[in-house]
Structure formats: C-alpha cells, structure tokens
Write a protein that holds these residues in place. Structure first.
Motif, PDB file in Angstrom:
ATOM      1  N   ALA A  17      25.842 -23.784 -16.258  1.00 50.76           N
ATOM      2  CA  ALA A  17      25.861 -24.407 -17.577  1.00 50.76           C
ATOM      3  C   ALA A  17      25.706 -25.923 -17.431  1.00 50.76           C
ATOM      4  CB  ALA A  17      27.171 -24.081 -18.278  1.00 50.76           C
ATOM      5  N   PRO A  18      25.418 -26.607 -18.531  1.00 48.34           N
ATOM      6  CA  PRO A  18      25.274 -28.061 -18.490  1.00 48.34           C
ATOM      7  C   PRO A  18      26.534 -28.795 -18.017  1.00 48.34           C
ATOM      8  CG  PRO A  18      24.595 -27.192 -20.629  1.00 48.34           C
ATOM      9  CD  PRO A  18      25.168 -26.062 -19.857  1.00 48.34           C
ATOM     10  N   SER A  19      27.700 -28.196 -18.283  1.00 51.43           N
ATOM     11  CA  SER A  19      28.958 -28.799 -17.830  1.00 51.43           C
ATOM     12  C   SER A  19      29.970 -27.687 -17.546  1.00 51.43           C
ATOM     13  CB  SER A  19      29.520 -29.759 -18.884  1.00 51.43           C
ATOM     14  OG  SER A  19      29.799 -29.080 -20.080  1.00 51.43           O
TER      15      SER A  19
ATOM     16  N   ARG B 119      31.735 -25.701 -20.285  1.00 51.11           N
ATOM     17  CA  ARG B 119      30.923 -24.788 -21.110  1.00 51.11           C
ATOM     18  C   ARG B 119      30.455 -23.567 -20.327  1.00 51.11           C
ATOM     19  NH1 ARG B 119      26.172 -27.431 -23.882  1.00 51.11           N
ATOM     20  NH2 ARG B 119      26.149 -25.365 -24.795  1.00 51.11           N
ATOM     21  N   GLU B 120      30.868 -23.449 -19.073  1.00 50.26           N
ATOM     22  CA  GLU B 120      30.347 -22.415 -18.207  1.00 50.26           C
ATOM     23  C   GLU B 120      30.562 -20.995 -18.733  1.00 50.26           C
ATOM     24  OE1 GLU B 120      29.765 -22.650 -13.587  1.00 50.26           O
ATOM     25  OE2 GLU B 120      31.839 -22.212 -14.115  1.00 50.26           O
TER      26      GLU B 120
ATOM     27  N   GLU C 199      30.558 -19.972 -21.660  1.00 49.70           N
ATOM     28  CA  GLU C 199      29.796 -19.694 -22.884  1.00 49.70           C
ATOM     29  C   GLU C 199      28.698 -18.672 -22.657  1.00 49.70           C
ATOM     30  OE1 GLU C 199      28.429 -22.839 -25.424  1.00 49.70           O
ATOM     31  OE2 GLU C 199      30.251 -23.986 -25.067  1.00 49.70           O
ATOM     32  N   TYR C 200      28.339 -18.393 -21.415  1.00 47.97           N
ATOM     33  CA  TYR C 200      27.392 -17.310 -21.156  1.00 47.97           C
ATOM     34  C   TYR C 200      27.980 -16.000 -21.657  1.00 47.97           C
ATOM     35  CZ  TYR C 200      24.878 -20.483 -18.087  1.00 47.97           C
ATOM     36  OH  TYR C 200      24.177 -21.539 -17.589  1.00 47.97           O
TER      37      TYR C 200
ATOM     38  N   GLN D 110      19.729 -21.049 -11.450  1.00 43.56           N
ATOM     39  CA  GLN D 110      19.200 -22.308 -10.917  1.00 43.56           C
ATOM     40  C   GLN D 110      19.892 -22.701  -9.619  1.00 43.56           C
ATOM     41  OE1 GLN D 110      19.744 -24.672 -14.593  1.00 43.56           O
ATOM     42  NE2 GLN D 110      17.556 -25.085 -14.396  1.00 43.56           N
TER      43      GLN D 110
END
Length: 75
Positions: free
Chosen positions: A3-5, A8-9, A11-12, A45
């Motif tokens: 995630a971007p941060s 927020r990980e 949130e998947y 990624q």
C-alpha cells in the motif's frame, strides 16, 4: 502491493467501519453488484507471492474473528 503507506496496508481487505477495503467492498456488493461475472485483480510490487498470501489471509482471519460487527468483510 504494498500500500502507499503502512497505516493503509490492510485496506486491501477491509477499511473497517468506513467500508473502503477492496475485498470488503466486493463482498458487500458495493462494486460490481450488477455484473454477472466479477473479479478483483492485484499485483505484487515488492515481496513474494507466498509472503502476501500469508499476510492477506491473516488479515482476513483477523476480520472474521473481530467482535466489532461493523468491520466484517462479508455477510
């Protein structure tokens, strides 16, 4: 993924009471409900597929065991 941060990980899987998580929105039919066929697509990624599979499955288990009914990802 990732995630971007870090905050927020998860949130998947679930956005908790905000109902903003990827799997959560899919399970609650907040996206694609009118479709006869639907899917969630993601790509890695960094890290390995095995690592992400384990991490996401752990998050799903955490949500399923949650006592707070507002954060459940499914019905």
């Amino acid at each position: 993924m990732p995630a971007p941060s870090a905050d927020r990980e998860r949130e998947y899987v679930s956005g908790r009471a905000k109902r903003s998580g990827g799997i959560q929105r899919f399970k609650l039919a907040l996206h694609g409900a009118q479709q006869t066929t639907a899917a969630i697509v993601g790509y890695v990624q960094s890290g390995s597929l095995r690592e992400w599979l384990s991490r996401i499955n752990d998050w799903i288990i955490d949500e399923a065991e949650s006592k707070d009914k507002s954060v459940k990802i499914g019905h």
